[in-house]
Design a protein around this motif. Structure first.
Motif, PDB file in Angstrom:
ATOM      1  N   LEU A 163      14.136  11.644   4.350  1.00 44.58           N
ATOM      2  CA  LEU A 163      14.102  12.329   3.061  1.00 44.58           C
ATOM      3  C   LEU A 163      15.438  12.212   2.321  1.00 44.58           C
ATOM      4  O   LEU A 163      15.550  12.596   1.163  1.00 44.58           O
ATOM      5  CB  LEU A 163      13.698  13.801   3.233  1.00 44.58           C
ATOM      6  N   ASP A 164      16.442  11.652   2.985  1.00 45.08           N
ATOM      7  CA  ASP A 164      17.720  11.382   2.341  1.00 45.08           C
ATOM      8  C   ASP A 164      17.691   9.995   1.680  1.00 45.08           C
ATOM      9  O   ASP A 164      18.624   9.592   1.009  1.00 45.08           O
ATOM     10  CB  ASP A 164      18.830  11.449   3.408  1.00 45.08           C
ATOM     11  N   ASN A 165      16.619   9.258   1.938  1.00 48.39           N
ATOM     12  CA  ASN A 165      16.406   7.937   1.321  1.00 48.39           C
ATOM     13  C   ASN A 165      15.009   7.973   0.690  1.00 48.39           C
ATOM     14  O   ASN A 165      14.171   7.114   0.917  1.00 48.39           O
ATOM     15  CB  ASN A 165      16.516   6.851   2.411  1.00 48.39           C
ATOM     16  N   TYR A 166      14.788   9.032  -0.070  1.00 44.27           N
ATOM     17  CA  TYR A 166      13.445   9.425  -0.502  1.00 44.27           C
ATOM     18  C   TYR A 166      12.668   8.323  -1.235  1.00 44.27           C
ATOM     19  O   TYR A 166      11.569   7.950  -0.830  1.00 44.27           O
ATOM     20  CB  TYR A 166      13.536  10.683  -1.366  1.00 44.27           C
ATOM     21  N   GLU A 167      13.261   7.817  -2.331  1.00 48.07           N
ATOM     22  CA  GLU A 167      12.509   6.868  -3.169  1.00 48.07           C
ATOM     23  C   GLU A 167      12.096   5.621  -2.378  1.00 48.07           C
ATOM     24  O   GLU A 167      10.967   5.142  -2.502  1.00 48.07           O
ATOM     25  CB  GLU A 167      13.330   6.434  -4.402  1.00 48.07           C
ATOM     26  N   ASN A 168      13.030   5.098  -1.587  1.00 45.18           N
ATOM     27  CA  ASN A 168      12.728   3.880  -0.816  1.00 45.18           C
ATOM     28  C   ASN A 168      11.667   4.133   0.249  1.00 45.18           C
ATOM     29  O   ASN A 168      10.826   3.277   0.522  1.00 45.18           O
ATOM     30  CB  ASN A 168      13.996   3.332  -0.158  1.00 45.18           C
ATOM     31  N   VAL A 169      11.724   5.318   0.854  1.00 45.09           N
ATOM     32  CA  VAL A 169      10.743   5.636   1.900  1.00 45.09           C
ATOM     33  C   VAL A 169       9.347   5.790   1.282  1.00 45.09           C
ATOM     34  O   VAL A 169       8.352   5.292   1.822  1.00 45.09           O
ATOM     35  CB  VAL A 169      11.166   6.896   2.691  1.00 45.09           C
ATOM     36  N   ILE A 170       9.266   6.448   0.129  1.00 49.72           N
ATOM     37  CA  ILE A 170       7.960   6.604  -0.528  1.00 49.72           C
ATOM     38  C   ILE A 170       7.399   5.237  -0.922  1.00 49.72           C
ATOM     39  O   ILE A 170       6.217   4.940  -0.729  1.00 49.72           O
ATOM     40  CB  ILE A 170       8.077   7.524  -1.779  1.00 49.72           C
ATOM     41  N   LYS A 171       8.283   4.382  -1.421  1.00 47.88           N
ATOM     42  CA  LYS A 171       7.814   3.048  -1.816  1.00 47.88           C
ATOM     43  C   LYS A 171       7.359   2.259  -0.583  1.00 47.88           C
ATOM     44  O   LYS A 171       6.323   1.583  -0.618  1.00 47.88           O
ATOM     45  CB  LYS A 171       8.943   2.306  -2.532  1.00 47.88           C
ATOM     46  N   PHE A 172       8.100   2.377   0.493  1.00 45.94           N
ATOM     47  CA  PHE A 172       7.705   1.744   1.747  1.00 45.94           C
ATOM     48  C   PHE A 172       6.294   2.194   2.141  1.00 45.94           C
ATOM     49  O   PHE A 172       5.427   1.381   2.476  1.00 45.94           O
ATOM     50  CB  PHE A 172       8.721   2.112   2.847  1.00 45.94           C
ATOM     51  N   LEU A 173       6.054   3.507   2.063  1.00 39.30           N
ATOM     52  CA  LEU A 173       4.748   4.053   2.468  1.00 39.30           C
ATOM     53  C   LEU A 173       3.632   3.532   1.561  1.00 39.30           C
ATOM     54  O   LEU A 173       2.554   3.167   2.034  1.00 39.30           O
ATOM     55  CB  LEU A 173       4.781   5.589   2.430  1.00 39.30           C
ATOM     56  N   ASN A 174       3.911   3.488   0.265  1.00 36.27           N
ATOM     57  CA  ASN A 174       2.897   3.002  -0.672  1.00 36.27           C
ATOM     58  C   ASN A 174       2.543   1.547  -0.423  1.00 36.27           C
ATOM     59  O   ASN A 174       1.368   1.164  -0.441  1.00 36.27           O
ATOM     60  CB  ASN A 174       3.390   3.170  -2.117  1.00 36.27           C
ATOM     61  N   ILE A 175       3.559   0.734  -0.193  1.00 36.19           N
ATOM     62  CA  ILE A 175       3.300  -0.699   0.040  1.00 36.19           C
ATOM     63  C   ILE A 175       2.545  -0.878   1.364  1.00 36.19           C
ATOM     64  O   ILE A 175       1.580  -1.638   1.455  1.00 36.19           O
ATOM     65  CB  ILE A 175       4.621  -1.511   0.032  1.00 36.19           C
ATOM     66  N   LEU A 176       2.979  -0.142   2.380  1.00 34.27           N
ATOM     67  CA  LEU A 176       2.343  -0.234   3.702  1.00 34.27           C
ATOM     68  C   LEU A 176       0.855   0.141   3.634  1.00 34.27           C
ATOM     69  O   LEU A 176       0.013  -0.430   4.318  1.00 34.27           O
ATOM     70  CB  LEU A 176       3.079   0.707   4.665  1.00 34.27           C
ATOM     71  N   HIS A 177       0.572   1.127   2.786  1.00 31.15           N
ATOM     72  CA  HIS A 177      -0.794   1.646   2.687  1.00 31.15           C
ATOM     73  C   HIS A 177      -1.694   0.770   1.816  1.00 31.15           C
ATOM     74  O   HIS A 177      -2.917   0.812   1.933  1.00 31.15           O
ATOM     75  CB  HIS A 177      -0.720   3.061   2.099  1.00 31.15           C
ATOM     76  N   ASN A 178      -1.105  -0.036   0.954  1.00 30.87           N
ATOM     77  CA  ASN A 178      -1.895  -0.784  -0.030  1.00 30.87           C
ATOM     78  C   ASN A 178      -2.948  -1.684   0.635  1.00 30.87           C
ATOM     79  O   ASN A 178      -2.644  -2.414   1.586  1.00 30.87           O
ATOM     80  CB  ASN A 178      -0.948  -1.632  -0.895  1.00 30.87           C
TER      81      ASN A 178
END
Ligand code: SF4
Length: 344
Positions: A163-178
């Motif tokens: 959560l200290d690298n929030y934006e990148n982690v959310i983007k990682f999750l979105n791409i992984l889920h796509n």
């Protein structure tokens, strides 16, 4: 000029890029598919694109990757620990663990960490930098390719505070889920945090039903502060309020990680207070035997003490399990291997 890493782009961004280049939108989808489904790492191999287009792309774009520096295989179980080399020379580590239901990977989200938990080797030199979405994805892809398997679960519990690298982690999750990429279920992802309260609220509002896991380690603020400096910023009460919100929004059970440290947090009063604060919360407690590091000279609680603690929690109506120790012969605790390697 530094080339743009295509692995960092969402499907929408990849499509938009191709439109900007005067190409058809579906070309963007082909490239996304190639990078995130086929896990390929070279533009020159995207044969669905013409040679001219590939050459044009290669001038300004690249597909970033990380490489396996070392792999340590546990002789006790099937745990495999990876040291990955990043393109800028930094080193991170990930772990793959084989369970009955499949293979789970514990991956890093930052190089180092600035949270300062005393029992953790990852934080001893502070935060070096955030990982990009592409680098976090590369941990997953490299493990899958190396083991020739699709991971069943991913845990963001390696080096770094996600959560200290929030934006990148959310983007990682979105791409992984796509669905045009890995199509990885959110429900099979666990994000572990030391309790960055405002970001827990933000995560709850993202509408991505991953499992939230809180590193709690003590039910008392004063004790928790001694082992987790984040406790000076957010009280346990505030963390629990954020967890109630997370559960309400996602309908997901929250996990509490509790490393059992001999004489520090395995006393009767710890058991009673932990049971009291978690009562009525849709949660699960995961007891972890301490994996000692050089800099923290506490011992792990005995197997019997941990079992007693577990039974006590269960009797008080708190679902509790003990995490199996994995790869204890290969320094599987977070950050230990990288630190050894970097220190030489
Ligand atoms: S336990 Fe997690 S949050 Fe705490 S210092 Fe280690 S990596 Fe950072």
């Amino acid at each position: 000029m530094q080339k743009t890493d295509l692995k960092n782009l969402s499907l929408r961004e990849t499509k938009d890029l191709f439109l900007e280049l005067g190409e058809k939108e579906y070309r963007g989808e082909q490239v996304f598919n190639f990078i995130h489904k086929n896990m390929e790492t070279s533009i020159s191999k995207i044969t669905a694109l013409s040679k001219t287009l590939r050459d044009k792309l290669e001038k300004n774009y690249t597909i970033g990757d990380i490489s396996i520096l070392e792999r340590y295989d546990s002789k006790i179980d099937d745990t495999k620990k990876y040291l990955f080399l990043l393109e800028d020379g930094n080193i991170i580590e990930s772990v793959a663990m084989k369970y009955k239901y499949g293979t789970s990977a514990c991956i890093s989200t930052q190089v180092g960490c600035r949270m300062g938990c005393v029992f953790c080797a990852s934080t001893k030199e502070g935060l070096v930098r955030n990982l990009t979405p592409g680098e976090i994805l590369s941990e997953v892809y490299n493990i899958q390719k190396d083991l020739n398997t699709k991971l069943s679960n991913i845990v963001l519990m390696g080096s770094g505070e996600p959560l200290d690298n929030y934006e990148n982690v959310i983007k990682f999750l979105n791409i992984l889920h796509n669905s045009k990429g890995q199509n990885f279920g959110y429900r099979n992802v666990t994000l572990s945090t030391c309790g960055v309260v405002p970001k827990i609220y933000k995560l709850a509002d993202e509408d991505i039903p991953i499992t939230l896991s809180i590193s709690l380690h003590s039910p008392f603020d004063e004790e928790r502060k001694k082992i987790m400096p984040i406790g000076n910023k957010y009280k346990i009460e505030e963390i629990l309020a954020a967890c109630y919100y997370y559960i309400e929004k996602t309908n997901r059970r929250v996990t509490f990680e509790y490393t059992v440290i001999n004489g520090v947090n395995d006393r009767k009063e710890d058991l009673e207070e932990l049971s009291r604060i978690l009562k009525g919360l849709l949660c699960h407690v995961n007891l972890i035997p301490l994996n000692p590091i050089e800099e923290y000279n506490k011992t792990k609680a005995s197997g019997n003490a941990i079992k007693e603690f577990k039974n006590g929690l269960n009797q008080n109506g708190i679902a509790t399990t003990i995490r199996r120790e994995m790869g204890s012969d290969i320094n599987a605790a977070c950050g230990q291997l990288r630190r050894k390697y970097v220190k030489g």
